[in-house]
Design a protein around this motif. Structure first.
Motif, PDB file in Angstrom:
ATOM      1  N   LEU A  47     -59.986   1.963  27.665  1.00 45.48           N
ATOM      2  CA  LEU A  47     -59.604   1.004  26.637  1.00 45.48           C
ATOM      3  C   LEU A  47     -60.826   0.467  25.889  1.00 45.48           C
ATOM      4  O   LEU A  47     -60.784   0.293  24.666  1.00 45.48           O
ATOM      5  CB  LEU A  47     -58.838  -0.163  27.271  1.00 45.48           C
ATOM      6  N   GLU A  48     -61.901   0.230  26.624  1.00 43.42           N
ATOM      7  CA  GLU A  48     -63.122  -0.258  25.988  1.00 43.42           C
ATOM      8  C   GLU A  48     -63.662   0.773  25.006  1.00 43.42           C
ATOM      9  O   GLU A  48     -64.120   0.430  23.907  1.00 43.42           O
ATOM     10  CB  GLU A  48     -64.166  -0.576  27.052  1.00 43.42           C
ATOM     11  N   LYS A  49     -63.587   2.044  25.380  1.00 44.60           N
ATOM     12  CA  LYS A  49     -64.018   3.113  24.487  1.00 44.60           C
ATOM     13  C   LYS A  49     -63.130   3.165  23.242  1.00 44.60           C
ATOM     14  O   LYS A  49     -63.625   3.276  22.106  1.00 44.60           O
ATOM     15  CB  LYS A  49     -63.978   4.450  25.219  1.00 44.60           C
ATOM     16  N   ALA A  50     -61.821   3.070  23.452  1.00 43.00           N
ATOM     17  CA  ALA A  50     -60.877   3.115  22.328  1.00 43.00           C
ATOM     18  C   ALA A  50     -61.073   1.924  21.395  1.00 43.00           C
ATOM     19  O   ALA A  50     -60.926   2.048  20.175  1.00 43.00           O
ATOM     20  CB  ALA A  50     -59.444   3.138  22.858  1.00 43.00           C
ATOM     21  N   LEU A  51     -61.413   0.770  21.957  1.00 42.14           N
ATOM     22  CA  LEU A  51     -61.635  -0.428  21.145  1.00 42.14           C
ATOM     23  C   LEU A  51     -62.814  -0.233  20.193  1.00 42.14           C
ATOM     24  O   LEU A  51     -62.799  -0.714  19.056  1.00 42.14           O
ATOM     25  CB  LEU A  51     -61.891  -1.629  22.061  1.00 42.14           C
ATOM     26  N   SER A  52     -63.830   0.488  20.644  1.00 38.57           N
ATOM     27  CA  SER A  52     -65.065   0.643  19.872  1.00 38.57           C
ATOM     28  C   SER A  52     -65.023   1.810  18.895  1.00 38.57           C
ATOM     29  O   SER A  52     -65.899   1.924  18.031  1.00 38.57           O
ATOM     30  CB  SER A  52     -66.254   0.824  20.821  1.00 38.57           C
ATOM     31  N   GLN A  53     -64.026   2.682  19.035  1.00 42.28           N
ATOM     32  CA  GLN A  53     -63.961   3.858  18.179  1.00 42.28           C
ATOM     33  C   GLN A  53     -63.189   3.575  16.891  1.00 42.28           C
ATOM     34  O   GLN A  53     -62.344   2.673  16.855  1.00 42.28           O
ATOM     35  CB  GLN A  53     -63.311   5.016  18.929  1.00 42.28           C
ATOM     36  N   PRO A  54     -63.449   4.351  15.826  1.00 38.08           N
ATOM     37  CA  PRO A  54     -62.685   4.169  14.578  1.00 38.08           C
ATOM     38  C   PRO A  54     -61.206   4.434  14.807  1.00 38.08           C
ATOM     39  O   PRO A  54     -60.823   5.337  15.557  1.00 38.08           O
ATOM     40  CB  PRO A  54     -63.289   5.228  13.644  1.00 38.08           C
ATOM     41  N   SER A  55     -60.380   3.632  14.179  1.00 44.23           N
ATOM     42  CA  SER A  55     -58.946   3.864  14.234  1.00 44.23           C
ATOM     43  C   SER A  55     -58.581   5.027  13.322  1.00 44.23           C
ATOM     44  O   SER A  55     -59.412   5.536  12.561  1.00 44.23           O
ATOM     45  CB  SER A  55     -58.189   2.606  13.788  1.00 44.23           C
ATOM     46  N   LEU A  56     -57.337   5.429  13.372  1.00 46.60           N
ATOM     47  CA  LEU A  56     -56.824   6.475  12.492  1.00 46.60           C
ATOM     48  C   LEU A  56     -57.008   6.076  11.028  1.00 46.60           C
ATOM     49  O   LEU A  56     -57.382   6.897  10.183  1.00 46.60           O
ATOM     50  CB  LEU A  56     -55.340   6.695  12.809  1.00 46.60           C
ATOM     51  N   TYR A  57     -56.805   4.811  10.736  1.00 42.21           N
ATOM     52  CA  TYR A  57     -56.947   4.321   9.358  1.00 42.21           C
ATOM     53  C   TYR A  57     -58.419   4.233   8.959  1.00 42.21           C
ATOM     54  O   TYR A  57     -58.775   4.515   7.815  1.00 42.21           O
ATOM     55  CB  TYR A  57     -56.259   2.970   9.228  1.00 42.21           C
ATOM     56  N   ASP A  58     -59.289   3.842   9.897  1.00 36.56           N
ATOM     57  CA  ASP A  58     -60.724   3.823   9.612  1.00 36.56           C
ATOM     58  C   ASP A  58     -61.201   5.208   9.180  1.00 36.56           C
ATOM     59  O   ASP A  58     -61.974   5.351   8.228  1.00 36.56           O
ATOM     60  CB  ASP A  58     -61.520   3.384  10.845  1.00 36.56           C
TER      61      ASP A  58
END
Length: 282
Positions: A159-170
């Protein structure tokens, strides 16, 4: 000992293999025995089984959607639009299946739900780690949502990794910038751990793209797929709201959540916001 197969002369050539030395190849691949023995019921109510299995099915669909959206995000980063569109198209069918998961629960009366509600204890869908990863991919970031998972190191790290990564919209907005559209640096360089906030400049970018569909055909098609995703996510939230309201009214939700009041607030929000508001300016 090698597998023993039926004699086609005795059984008919169309008969499938029935005798294997170990578990069947189907079991080895699907792990059906594991899946069908994960249901540990905590009440004597016969309705608990469908509630538990439906919830587990939802978790599996969350997992598939995270896979598809991560695939699409990576493809966008690498300028492989056909791969991204294919992943998004698959996710639409998966979202439809996920949303249909509410149907077995949508007719629950308060008495039926209360008959096993106590078995949930402090458990709540709000605590689903895979659903949280799904929300992060949609741009709904919040570091506080990691707190419930501190006791599970692997889940917390994911979850911490996912929080720091660009979203699909980013990744979509970064693609628009590479294609020459005036996406502000303040948007491209924002803190990715924060929730995405709508921008009037991004709204204008999408309005410009949609106003010239022949010139920006690829981007319009991408925008429409993202809009389809956003619509189905909105329907998911509303179906969740209706099912919960029917089963428990306005009572406090499990796990200390605000129940229907919290779901009503969530149902009012849209993902990929400028894709919706830009339509007023085309």
């Amino acid at each position: 000992m090698s597998a023993k197969h039926p004699d086609p002369e005795e059984t008919g050539a169309e008969t499938p293999y029935l005798d294997f030395a170990g578990t069947t190849p189907y079991e080895d691949y699907v792990q059906a025995d594991v899946l069908t023995h994960l249901q540990q019921l905590r009440s004597d109510d016969p309705g608990e089984m469908v509630f538990l299995v439906t919830t587990q099915v939802m978790e599996l669909w969350f997992t598939v959607l995270v896979h598809e959206w991560e695939t699409a995000a990576l493809a966008l980063r690498e300028d492989r639009l056909p791969v991204a569109r294919d992943a998004l198209k698959r996710s639409l069918r998966q979202l439809e299946a996920l949303n249909a998961s509410w149907r077995p629960l949508a007719q629950l009366t308060p008495a039926q739900f209360n008959s096993y509600r106590g078995s949930l204890g402090e458990g709540s869908g709000f605590q689903s780690a895979m659903y949280r990863r799904m929300e992060f991919l949609l741009g709904d970031k919040s570091a506080s949502m990691l707190v419930p998972h501190r006791g599970s190191p692997r889940v917390y790290a994911e979850l911490e990794k996912a929080l720091s990564q660009p979203s699909l919209y980013d990744e979509t907005l970064a693609l628009l910038a590479r294609r020459g559209h005036p996406v502000p640096r303040s948007v491209l360089d924002r803190d990715l751990r924060q929730k995405y906030e709508p921008s009037p400049v991004i709204e204008a970018v999408w309005a410009r793209i949609y106003a010239d569909p022949e010139k920006y055909d690829e981007l319009v098609r991408l925008g429409e797929l993202l809009t389809d995703v956003g619509e189905l996510v909105w329907r998911w939230r509303n179906d969740h709201l209706v099912a919960t309201r029917r089963a428990m009214g306005s009572k406090t939700g499990t796990g200390g959540s605000a129940g229907v009041a919290w779901l009503e607030k969530r149902a009012q929000k849209t993902v990929f916001p400028e894709l919706w508001t830009a339509r007023s300016h085309v």
